[in-house]
Scaffold this active site. Structure first.
Site, mmCIF file in Angstrom:
data_model
loop_
_atom_site.group_PDB
_atom_site.id
_atom_site.type_symbol
_atom_site.label_atom_id
_atom_site.label_comp_id
_atom_site.label_asym_id
_atom_site.label_seq_id
_atom_site.Cartn_x
_atom_site.Cartn_y
_atom_site.Cartn_z
ATOM 1 N N SER A 1 0.853 -1.154 0.058
ATOM 2 C CA SER A 1 -0.119 -0.090 0.057
ATOM 3 C C SER A 1 0.924 1.247 0.014
ATOM 4 C CB SER A 1 -0.794 -0.145 1.197
ATOM 5 O OG SER A 1 -1.719 -1.119 1.056
ATOM 6 N N GLU A 2 2.252 1.227 0.491
ATOM 7 C CA GLU A 2 2.748 2.363 0.597
ATOM 8 C C GLU A 2 3.737 2.607 -0.436
ATOM 9 O OE1 GLU A 2 2.887 4.746 2.869
ATOM 10 O OE2 GLU A 2 1.883 3.798 4.434
ATOM 11 N N SER A 3 4.329 1.492 -1.180
ATOM 12 C CA SER A 3 5.420 1.688 -2.118
ATOM 13 C C SER A 3 5.225 0.655 -3.158
ATOM 14 C CB SER A 3 6.670 1.311 -1.566
ATOM 15 O OG SER A 3 6.793 0.095 -1.237
ATOM 16 N N TYR B 1 -7.147 4.331 3.562
ATOM 17 C CA TYR B 1 -5.768 3.347 3.729
ATOM 18 C C TYR B 1 -6.395 2.183 4.298
ATOM 19 C CZ TYR B 1 -1.043 2.483 5.213
ATOM 20 O OH TYR B 1 0.068 1.711 5.415
#
Length: 186
Positions: A45-47, A144
């Site tokens: 989800s972040e990168s 998120y």
């Protein structure tokens, strides 16, 4: 054709949900008492598992750590060699990110949703989420949570052997229980 119908969806799913650095993810998850599927989902989800990712606000690496947060983590972990460039090192970033996520899980008594809100939007947002004041939580943080939990379900489906540190295969290949030998020639 039948084989393609069976295999193609899995190949496409693995392209959509890549998994890199799984040995590090498993090791750091175990070391920080976290679910490796959750850690993989946060990284995704972040990168999207890109170690050189940098956000517009300056978060860096696989788990998108802010430099000030990472510097504090390095201090608490006794890492005197911390530098901004180390945030692009997968092993360092995952070690710091899991340390941070473990702290948030502790803060919220292992309640994943407020911990994820706090990971994305800060401790105040996590506190408001836990208190039920969802209107005061940024939509980005609410989205998120859903994004990470959806990704976690995909990682559980796609990578059970790789993210359980071989435990799934060990269980699969366990020998059958031995029957006691009976003397039939009495």
């Amino acid at each position: 054709v039948a084989l393609a119908v069976i295999i193609l969806p899995r190949i496409l799913a693995e392209i959509r949900y890549p998994l890199e650095y799984d040995a590090i993810v498993v090791t750091e998850s175990v070391d920080h008492d976290l679910d490796p599927y959750l850690v993989a989902a946060v990284i995704y989800s972040e990168s999207r598992f890109r170690p050189n990712a940098t956000s517009p606000v300056g978060a860096r690496g696989l788990m998108q750590l802010m430099p000030a947060t990472a510097a504090g983590i390095a201090r608490r972990m006794g890492d005197s060699t911390y530098s901004l460039d180390k945030l692009y090192d997968p092993a360092t970033n995952i070690k710091y990110g899991t340390f941070h996520l473990q702290g948030l899980m502790g803060r919220y008594d292992s309640n994943v949703e407020p911990a994820l809100v706090a990971y994305n939007g800060g401790g105040g947002a996590g506190d408001r989420y836990l208190a039920g004041n969802r209107d005061a939580v940024p939509n980005e943080s609410l989205n998120y949570v859903r994004k990470v939990l959806d990704a976690k379900a995909k990682y559980e489906e796609l990578y059970p052997a790789r993210l359980q540190g071989g435990q799934a295969l060990d269980r699969f290949f366990q020998p059958a229980a031995q029957e006691p030998l009976v003397d039939v020639l009495l």
